[in-house]
Write a protein that holds these residues in place. Structure first.
Motif, PDB file in Angstrom:
ATOM      1  N   PHE A 194       0.884  -1.178   0.000  1.00  8.17           N
ATOM      2  CA  PHE A 194       0.000   0.000   0.000  1.00  8.17           C
ATOM      3  C   PHE A 194       0.914   1.219   0.000  1.00  8.17           C
ATOM      4  O   PHE A 194       1.499   1.531   1.040  1.00  8.17           O
ATOM      5  CB  PHE A 194      -0.878   0.063   1.242  1.00  8.17           C
ATOM      6  CG  PHE A 194      -1.887  -1.038   1.361  1.00  8.17           C
ATOM      7  CD1 PHE A 194      -3.022  -1.055   0.562  1.00  8.17           C
ATOM      8  CD2 PHE A 194      -1.718  -2.057   2.287  1.00  8.17           C
ATOM      9  CE1 PHE A 194      -3.968  -2.067   0.690  1.00  8.17           C
ATOM     10  CE2 PHE A 194      -2.657  -3.073   2.427  1.00  8.17           C
ATOM     11  CZ  PHE A 194      -3.785  -3.077   1.619  1.00  8.17           C
ATOM     12  N   ASN A 200      -6.211   4.894   7.479  1.00 11.07           N
ATOM     13  CA  ASN A 200      -5.201   3.951   6.990  1.00 11.07           C
ATOM     14  C   ASN A 200      -4.198   3.535   8.059  1.00 11.07           C
ATOM     15  O   ASN A 200      -3.384   2.652   7.834  1.00 11.07           O
ATOM     16  CB  ASN A 200      -4.429   4.540   5.808  1.00 11.07           C
ATOM     17  CG  ASN A 200      -5.300   4.620   4.578  1.00 11.07           C
ATOM     18  OD1 ASN A 200      -6.337   3.962   4.518  1.00 11.07           O
ATOM     19  ND2 ASN A 200      -4.916   5.434   3.621  1.00 11.07           N
ATOM     20  N   LEU A 201      -4.260   4.166   9.232  1.00 15.52           N
ATOM     21  CA  LEU A 201      -3.356   3.777  10.318  1.00 15.52           C
ATOM     22  C   LEU A 201      -3.885   2.519  10.992  1.00 15.52           C
ATOM     23  O   LEU A 201      -5.087   2.276  11.005  1.00 15.52           O
ATOM     24  CB  LEU A 201      -3.281   4.878  11.374  1.00 15.52           C
ATOM     25  CG  LEU A 201      -2.579   6.176  11.008  1.00 15.52           C
ATOM     26  CD1 LEU A 201      -2.705   7.155  12.156  1.00 15.52           C
ATOM     27  CD2 LEU A 201      -1.122   5.927  10.700  1.00 15.52           C
ATOM     28  N   GLY A 217       2.069  -7.639  16.130  1.00  5.99           N
ATOM     29  CA  GLY A 217       1.725  -6.307  16.626  1.00  5.99           C
ATOM     30  C   GLY A 217       0.782  -5.578  15.673  1.00  5.99           C
ATOM     31  O   GLY A 217       0.492  -6.060  14.581  1.00  5.99           O
ATOM     32  N   ALA A 225       1.229  -5.394  11.650  1.00  5.81           N
ATOM     33  CA  ALA A 225       2.122  -6.467  11.203  1.00  5.81           C
ATOM     34  C   ALA A 225       1.703  -7.050   9.851  1.00  5.81           C
ATOM     35  O   ALA A 225       2.506  -7.672   9.162  1.00  5.81           O
ATOM     36  CB  ALA A 225       2.174  -7.573  12.254  1.00  5.81           C
ATOM     37  N   GLY A 226       0.434  -6.867   9.492  1.00 11.22           N
ATOM     38  CA  GLY A 226      -0.036  -7.359   8.194  1.00 11.22           C
ATOM     39  C   GLY A 226      -1.029  -8.505   8.285  1.00 11.22           C
ATOM     40  O   GLY A 226      -1.375  -9.119   7.274  1.00 11.22           O
ATOM     41  N   LYS A 227      -1.550  -8.777   9.495  1.00 16.18           N
ATOM     42  CA  LYS A 227      -2.454  -9.908   9.699  1.00 16.18           C
ATOM     43  C   LYS A 227      -3.766  -9.728   8.938  1.00 16.18           C
ATOM     44  O   LYS A 227      -4.215 -10.612   8.213  1.00 16.18           O
ATOM     45  CB  LYS A 227      -2.753 -10.088  11.201  1.00 16.18           C
ATOM     46  CG  LYS A 227      -1.524 -10.140  12.085  1.00 16.18           C
ATOM     47  CD  LYS A 227      -1.883 -10.241  13.560  1.00 16.18           C
ATOM     48  CE  LYS A 227      -2.592  -9.042  14.156  1.00 16.18           C
ATOM     49  NZ  LYS A 227      -1.802  -7.826  14.293  1.00 16.18           N
ATOM     50  N   THR A 228      -4.386  -8.550   9.136  1.00 18.07           N
ATOM     51  CA  THR A 228      -5.681  -8.317   8.494  1.00 18.07           C
ATOM     52  C   THR A 228      -5.531  -8.316   6.976  1.00 18.07           C
ATOM     53  O   THR A 228      -6.373  -8.881   6.263  1.00 18.07           O
ATOM     54  CB  THR A 228      -6.274  -6.978   8.986  1.00 18.07           C
ATOM     55  OG1 THR A 228      -6.490  -7.077  10.389  1.00 18.07           O
ATOM     56  CG2 THR A 228      -7.599  -6.665   8.316  1.00 18.07           C
ATOM     57  N   THR A 229      -4.447  -7.723   6.474  1.00 19.14           N
ATOM     58  CA  THR A 229      -4.234  -7.696   5.025  1.00 19.14           C
ATOM     59  C   THR A 229      -4.172  -9.124   4.479  1.00 19.14           C
ATOM     60  O   THR A 229      -4.828  -9.453   3.486  1.00 19.14           O
ATOM     61  CB  THR A 229      -2.922  -6.951   4.695  1.00 19.14           C
ATOM     62  OG1 THR A 229      -3.005  -5.640   5.242  1.00 19.14           O
ATOM     63  CG2 THR A 229      -2.690  -6.875   3.201  1.00 19.14           C
TER      64      THR A 229
HETATM   65  N1  LIG Z   1      -6.163   0.088   2.614  1.00 20.64           N
HETATM   66  C1  LIG Z   1      -4.952   0.464   3.073  1.00 20.64           C
HETATM   67  N2  LIG Z   1      -4.333   1.559   2.602  1.00 20.64           N
HETATM   68  C2  LIG Z   1      -3.112   1.917   3.030  1.00 20.64           C
HETATM   69  N3  LIG Z   1      -2.419   1.245   3.963  1.00 20.64           N
HETATM   70  C3  LIG Z   1      -2.974   0.140   4.475  1.00 20.64           C
HETATM   71  C4  LIG Z   1      -4.274  -0.305   4.081  1.00 20.64           C
HETATM   72  N4  LIG Z   1      -4.579  -1.433   4.767  1.00 20.64           N
HETATM   73  C5  LIG Z   1      -3.512  -1.664   5.574  1.00 20.64           C
HETATM   74  N5  LIG Z   1      -2.553  -0.727   5.408  1.00 20.64           N
HETATM   75  C6  LIG Z   1      -1.248  -0.683   6.092  1.00 20.64           C
HETATM   76  O1  LIG Z   1      -0.659  -1.950   5.990  1.00 20.64           O
HETATM   77  C7  LIG Z   1      -0.003  -2.321   7.198  1.00 20.64           C
HETATM   78  C8  LIG Z   1      -0.556  -3.641   7.715  1.00 20.64           C
HETATM   79  O2  LIG Z   1      -1.873  -3.417   8.184  1.00 20.64           O
HETATM   80  P1  LIG Z   1      -2.820  -4.556   8.731  1.00 20.64           P
HETATM   81  O3  LIG Z   1      -2.829  -5.708   7.778  1.00 20.64           O
HETATM   82  O4  LIG Z   1      -4.123  -3.928   9.040  1.00 20.64           O
HETATM   83  O5  LIG Z   1      -2.065  -4.976  10.070  1.00 20.64           O
HETATM   84  P2  LIG Z   1      -2.596  -5.772  11.367  1.00 20.64           P
HETATM   85  O6  LIG Z   1      -3.935  -6.354  11.043  1.00 20.64           O
HETATM   86  O7  LIG Z   1      -1.554  -6.799  11.629  1.00 20.64           O
HETATM   87  O8  LIG Z   1      -2.671  -4.770  12.480  1.00 20.64           O
HETATM   88  C9  LIG Z   1      -0.191  -1.156   8.147  1.00 20.64           C
HETATM   89  O9  LIG Z   1       0.945  -0.340   8.103  1.00 20.64           O
HETATM   90  C10 LIG Z   1      -1.390  -0.422   7.586  1.00 20.64           C
HETATM   91  O10 LIG Z   1      -1.318   0.954   7.905  1.00 20.64           O
END
Ligand SMILES: Nc1ncnc2c1ncn2[C@@H]1O[C@H](COP(=O)(O)OP(=O)(O)O)[C@@H](O)[C@H]1O
Ligand SMILES: [Mg+2]
Length: 505
Positions: free
Chosen positions: A14, A401-402, A38, A41-45
């Motif tokens: 992203f 986006n944070l 943490g 970390a990228g879990k949800t992605t």
């Molecule tokens: N749609 C998006 N646009 C921009 N940045 C994103 C988006 N989704 C996630 N991120 C970024 O990608 C990184 C991983 O996020 P995420 O997968 O939500 O982590 P986790 O679920 O482990 O907390 C983070 O830095 C987050 O800010």
């Protein structure tokens, strides 16, 4: 056991953030597989990719050995995958049954056959201990009930592989126990579960195997019986956190905050707060412990000028706060980290700098005779981002986006940097990972050392015991006891929270 999911070399970027970096993951059928890591970390992605909500830049997905292209959640559902999101997506003014069957309504001669739907839902909820009130609107249900409905919703669509993204973040300890019983029942029934969390104790309790992610990468997968708490934390953080020297309240006798006989009734005359009284001294952290729903939320609202109480008074440094408005409370030195940051702390569609001055836009130095001073705003926002370690440190990015933990740091940075007299922190580390929690605790202690009176409302006993000088236990709208953490055990305070009975002590 044979693998039912295999993710190979998944990458997703992203902008400047590499959210998933060559990630491999194998999930066996019938296991409970946790993914820890943490915030950010990228879990949800990774899970959004598996569920078809995010398209990976590269990598392959195999389901039951077959290479699969998942392009949408509809696609994923057809492969028996169901996902329960971090924030539930309900239509609030519809009842549970309507929400569950939405888009998959059984029809009888062109009309929705709600009776048939209800029967199937009843069977599912009985089989897996998923209890909730079928006829109530979603808005009337607790978080635990809402989550159980989400689980029924994916089971209703015949999901065999269930992804739960940080399901315990919004639950009380009792509800977590219930959820774990449900997960065990699902496993027994043959489901495969991917469980995402950053709470290592619960992960060790529920999982068969654990995968650890850090900064977009898969660090390691191991069997839960070989895993150890400390080692997991080190792998998750990428190092050890420094110990903080505990400086408890040193005895500055000045009372900064005095709450006297605060009472509140609901519209139908039910007593919600009953004669709440306590004092907080300068340099003291006073905790409120209790099972959620015993008046904490209302107390928080009254103490921040957001709710009109029926009688009693709130005094902050000799000034009785007579005007019930959040602006007036703020002007008199009251700051607050709200229990629900998305409702009350942030506007997620705003840029970061806009949230960092939210509520303070008319104050000096940000504004002078109705003109915004962008130089000052810029300077202050960059300072907060640096002091509070907000990642990524771009003040013009969209706040949504944070990661959750970084969003919480935005609220905390804004509120703490005002050097409040009275600081109310409600569940400040809920949904925040180990490193973020450590940082927030450090900042709370710093405020105590600077002489603020701090009120910490939390359902996390460990947090209350490490930080508080004294703890008031709230039960049924009443402070039933005020204790020092060194004079009471976890179990004793647990009994107080559940029963309100002080006689056993
Ligand atoms: N749609 C998006 N646009 C921009 N940045 C994103 C988006 N989704 C996630 N991120 C970024 O990608 C990184 C991983 O996020 P995420 O997968 O939500 O982590 P986790 O679920 O482990 O907390 C983070 O830095 C987050 O800010
Ligand atoms: Mg997440």
């Amino acid at each position: 056991m044979k693998p039912c999911i295999r993710l190979k070399k998944i990458s997703k970027r992203f902008g400047s953030v590499l959210a998933n970096d060559d990630v491999n993951l194998t999930v066996y059928s019938g296991e409970i597989h946790s993914i820890v890591g943490g915030n950010g970390a990228g879990k949800t992605t990774l899970m959004n990719i598996l569920y078809g909500l995010v398209k990976p830049d590269s990598g392959e997905i195999f389901i039951n050995g077959e290479k699969t292209d998942i392009r949408s959640s509809k696609n994923a559902i057809s492969k028996d995958i169901g996902m329960i999101h971090q924030d539930f997506l309900f239509i609030e003014n519809m009842d549970a049954v309507d929400n569950i069957i939405l888009g998959k309504e059984p029809l009888k001669m062109g009309i929705v056959d709600k009776k048939k739907a209800k029967k199937k839902i009843k069977n599912l909820s009985e089989k897996y201990h998923l209890s909730f009130d079928v006829d109530k609107n979603i808005s009337e249900l607790s978080m635990g009930e809402r989550q159980r409905i989400e689980i029924v919703k994916v089971l209703y669509r015949n999901a065999k592989i269930l992804i739960l993204d940080e399901p315990t973040a919004v639950l009380t300890p009792q509800e977590v126990k219930e959820l774990f019983n449900i997960l065990r029942a699902l496993k027994k029934g043959g489901s495969t579960i991917i469980f995402i969390s950053h709470k290592l104790k619960e992960v060790l309790e529920i999982s068969d195997r654990i995968s650890i992610m850090r900064s977009g990468r898969m660090v390691k997968t191991l069997s839960a019986k070989d895993a150890e708490l400390k080692d997991l934390a080190v792998k998750m953080i990428g190092g050890e956190l420094p110990e903080i020297e505990e400086k408890h309240y040193q005895g500055d006798e000045k009372v900064l905050v005095s709450v006297d006989n605060l009472s509140l009734k609901s519209k139908d005359g039910k007593k919600i707060l009953k004669d709440i009284s306590f004092e907080i001294k300068s340099g003291e952290i006073f905790g409120i412990a209790g099972i959620e729903g015993n008046g904490q939320k209302e107390l928080e609202e009254c103490l921040t000028g957001n709710l009109i109480y029926d009688s009693g008074s709130i005094t902050v440094e000799c000034a009785i706060l007579w005007d019930i408005s959040s602006k007036y409370f703020k002007d008199n030195g009251v700051s607050r980290i709200p229990s629900n940051r998305n409702e009350l702390g942030l506007i997620s569609g705003f840029k970061l700098y806009e949230n960092l001055i939210l509520g303070y836009i008319n104050d000096k130095p940000f504004s002078n005779f109705c003109l915004l001073n962008y130089n000052e705003i810029n300077k202050e926002c960059k300072k907060i981002v640096k002091d509070y370690d907000i990642e990524p440190p771009d003040i013009y990015q969209l706040t949504e986006n944070l990661s959750g933990g970084n969003q919480q740091k935005v609220v905390i940075g804004r509120e703490f940097s005002k050097e409040p007299l009275f600081l109310i922190a409600a569940h400040p580390t809920r949904g925040v990972d180990i490193k973020g929690s450590w940082f927030i605790h450090k900042k709370l202690r710093e405020n105590r050392e600077k002489g603020s009176a701090v009120l910490l409302i939390s359902s996390d006993l460990e947090e209350l015991f490490t930080l508080c000088d004294r703890i008031g236990v709230i039960y049924n709208g009443e402070i039933v006891d005020i204790v020092k953490p060194e004079n009471i055990t976890f179990d004793e305070i647990g009994v107080l929270m559940l029963s309100g009975l002080t006689s056993f002590r």
